[in-house]
Design a protein around this motif. Sequence first.
Motif, PDB file in Angstrom:
ATOM      1  N   MET A 118       0.839  -1.163   0.000  1.00 40.56           N
ATOM      2  CA  MET A 118       0.000   0.000   0.000  1.00 40.56           C
ATOM      3  C   MET A 118       0.898   1.244   0.000  1.00 40.56           C
ATOM      4  N   LYS A 119       0.621   2.140  -0.914  1.00 41.36           N
ATOM      5  CA  LYS A 119       1.398   3.377  -0.965  1.00 41.36           C
ATOM      6  C   LYS A 119       0.810   4.386   0.020  1.00 41.36           C
ATOM      7  N   GLN A 120       1.722   5.100   0.651  1.00 43.18           N
ATOM      8  CA  GLN A 120       1.289   6.125   1.595  1.00 43.18           C
ATOM      9  C   GLN A 120       2.074   7.404   1.351  1.00 43.18           C
ATOM     10  N   LEU A 121       1.359   8.495   1.477  1.00 38.64           N
ATOM     11  CA  LEU A 121       1.955   9.824   1.375  1.00 38.64           C
ATOM     12  C   LEU A 121       2.177  10.321   2.791  1.00 38.64           C
ATOM     13  N   ILE A 122       3.416  10.698   3.086  1.00 39.43           N
ATOM     14  CA  ILE A 122       3.734  11.234   4.407  1.00 39.43           C
ATOM     15  C   ILE A 122       4.296  12.643   4.214  1.00 39.43           C
ATOM     16  N   ILE A 123       3.654  13.594   4.845  1.00 38.53           N
ATOM     17  CA  ILE A 123       4.079  14.991   4.786  1.00 38.53           C
ATOM     18  C   ILE A 123       4.545  15.377   6.185  1.00 38.53           C
ATOM     19  N   PHE A 124       5.736  15.970   6.257  1.00 34.66           N
ATOM     20  CA  PHE A 124       6.200  16.441   7.562  1.00 34.66           C
ATOM     21  C   PHE A 124       6.501  17.926   7.492  1.00 34.66           C
ATOM     22  N   LYS A 125       6.306  18.572   8.626  1.00 34.50           N
ATOM     23  CA  LYS A 125       6.612  19.995   8.770  1.00 34.50           C
ATOM     24  C   LYS A 125       7.421  20.167  10.045  1.00 34.50           C
ATOM     25  N   LEU A 126       8.572  20.784   9.901  1.00 33.85           N
ATOM     26  CA  LEU A 126       9.440  21.017  11.053  1.00 33.85           C
ATOM     27  C   LEU A 126       8.779  22.005  12.005  1.00 33.85           C
ATOM     28  N   ARG A 127       8.779  21.663  13.278  1.00 29.91           N
ATOM     29  CA  ARG A 127       8.274  22.578  14.309  1.00 29.91           C
ATOM     30  C   ARG A 127       9.470  23.387  14.798  1.00 29.91           C
ATOM     31  N   LYS A 128       9.684  24.504  14.139  1.00 30.72           N
ATOM     32  CA  LYS A 128      10.863  25.327  14.389  1.00 30.72           C
ATOM     33  C   LYS A 128      10.964  25.778  15.837  1.00 30.72           C
ATOM     34  N   GLU A 129       9.834  26.032  16.467  1.00 32.17           N
ATOM     35  CA  GLU A 129       9.853  26.514  17.850  1.00 32.17           C
ATOM     36  C   GLU A 129      10.432  25.463  18.800  1.00 32.17           C
ATOM     37  N   GLY A 185      13.694  -0.338   0.320  1.00 28.05           N
ATOM     38  CA  GLY A 185      12.571  -0.254  -0.610  1.00 28.05           C
ATOM     39  C   GLY A 185      11.277   0.232   0.005  1.00 28.05           C
ATOM     40  N   LYS A 186      11.317   0.666   1.240  1.00 33.88           N
ATOM     41  CA  LYS A 186      10.109   1.180   1.901  1.00 33.88           C
ATOM     42  C   LYS A 186       9.819   2.628   1.500  1.00 33.88           C
ATOM     43  N   CYS A 187      10.860   3.436   1.431  1.00 34.72           N
ATOM     44  CA  CYS A 187      10.720   4.840   1.044  1.00 34.72           C
ATOM     45  C   CYS A 187      11.032   4.949  -0.444  1.00 34.72           C
ATOM     46  N   GLU A 188       9.998   5.161  -1.251  1.00 37.90           N
ATOM     47  CA  GLU A 188      10.182   5.213  -2.702  1.00 37.90           C
ATOM     48  C   GLU A 188      10.672   6.567  -3.181  1.00 37.90           C
ATOM     49  N   LYS A 189      10.141   7.617  -2.601  1.00 31.06           N
ATOM     50  CA  LYS A 189      10.496   8.976  -3.010  1.00 31.06           C
ATOM     51  C   LYS A 189      10.576   9.862  -1.784  1.00 31.06           C
ATOM     52  N   ALA A 190      11.489  10.825  -1.849  1.00 29.54           N
ATOM     53  CA  ALA A 190      11.613  11.810  -0.771  1.00 29.54           C
ATOM     54  C   ALA A 190      11.883  13.168  -1.410  1.00 29.54           C
ATOM     55  N   TYR A 191      11.105  14.154  -1.023  1.00 29.48           N
ATOM     56  CA  TYR A 191      11.236  15.496  -1.562  1.00 29.48           C
ATOM     57  C   TYR A 191      11.249  16.499  -0.416  1.00 29.48           C
ATOM     58  N   LEU A 192      12.026  17.544  -0.584  1.00 32.17           N
ATOM     59  CA  LEU A 192      11.977  18.687   0.326  1.00 32.17           C
ATOM     60  C   LEU A 192      11.261  19.829  -0.372  1.00 32.17           C
ATOM     61  N   VAL A 193      10.542  20.620   0.399  1.00 35.98           N
ATOM     62  CA  VAL A 193       9.880  21.806  -0.132  1.00 35.98           C
ATOM     63  C   VAL A 193      10.735  22.996   0.285  1.00 35.98           C
ATOM     64  N   PRO A 194      11.466  23.586  -0.657  1.00 39.66           N
ATOM     65  CA  PRO A 194      12.391  24.666  -0.312  1.00 39.66           C
ATOM     66  C   PRO A 194      11.700  25.829   0.407  1.00 39.66           C
ATOM     67  N   MET A 195      12.408  26.360   1.375  1.00 38.93           N
ATOM     68  CA  MET A 195      11.986  27.535   2.141  1.00 38.93           C
ATOM     69  C   MET A 195      10.750  27.294   3.017  1.00 38.93           C
ATOM     70  N   ARG A 196      10.329  26.045   3.187  1.00 37.11           N
ATOM     71  CA  ARG A 196       9.135  25.749   3.975  1.00 37.11           C
ATOM     72  C   ARG A 196       9.394  24.816   5.148  1.00 37.11           C
ATOM     73  N   THR A 220       9.600  21.719   5.098  1.00 40.16           N
ATOM     74  CA  THR A 220       8.596  20.692   4.879  1.00 40.16           C
ATOM     75  C   THR A 220       9.149  19.657   3.912  1.00 40.16           C
ATOM     76  N   GLY A 221       8.722  18.424   4.076  1.00 42.62           N
ATOM     77  CA  GLY A 221       9.109  17.372   3.159  1.00 42.62           C
ATOM     78  C   GLY A 221       7.937  16.467   2.855  1.00 42.62           C
ATOM     79  N   VAL A 222       8.073  15.745   1.751  1.00 41.88           N
ATOM     80  CA  VAL A 222       7.023  14.845   1.291  1.00 41.88           C
ATOM     81  C   VAL A 222       7.679  13.514   0.929  1.00 41.88           C
ATOM     82  N   PHE A 223       7.085  12.424   1.408  1.00 38.60           N
ATOM     83  CA  PHE A 223       7.592  11.087   1.118  1.00 38.60           C
ATOM     84  C   PHE A 223       6.490  10.244   0.498  1.00 38.60           C
ATOM     85  N   ILE A 224       6.891   9.321  -0.362  1.00 40.21           N
ATOM     86  CA  ILE A 224       6.022   8.251  -0.829  1.00 40.21           C
ATOM     87  C   ILE A 224       6.624   6.955  -0.294  1.00 40.21           C
ATOM     88  N   TRP A 225       5.848   6.238   0.500  1.00 35.15           N
ATOM     89  CA  TRP A 225       6.302   4.990   1.114  1.00 35.15           C
ATOM     90  C   TRP A 225       5.471   3.832   0.576  1.00 35.15           C
TER      91      TRP A 225
END
Length: 89
Positions: free
Chosen positions: A1-12, A40-51, A53-58
């Motif tokens: 099963m593919k899953q989209l995981i979005i993370f956002k750094l809690r800068k504080e 082979g669990k993490c298929e794709k990993a992307y960073l969102v510049p200046m945010r 934030t990152g996005v993964f496809i697992w």
Amino acid sequence: MKQLIIFKLRKELFSVLPPEKQIERIEAWIAWVDKYRYLGKCEKAYLVPMRATGVFIWELESFEEADLLSMEAPMYPYMEWEIYNLSDW
């Protein structure tokens, strides 16, 4: 099963760590992602510049596996996570 995981750094939270601890966490985070890419669990990993934030496809067995893996991540305490199951279009 593919899953989209979005993370956002809690800068504080992350910014209160001493710089050397921040570097240790980031290096551990990179190693963690690389480990699951190799397995082979993490298929794709992307960073969102200046945010901070990152996005993964697992490719995982279940939502529960995604939840457990995210809690294992070295940056888990310093991030907000969103996890979504994906289906083919």
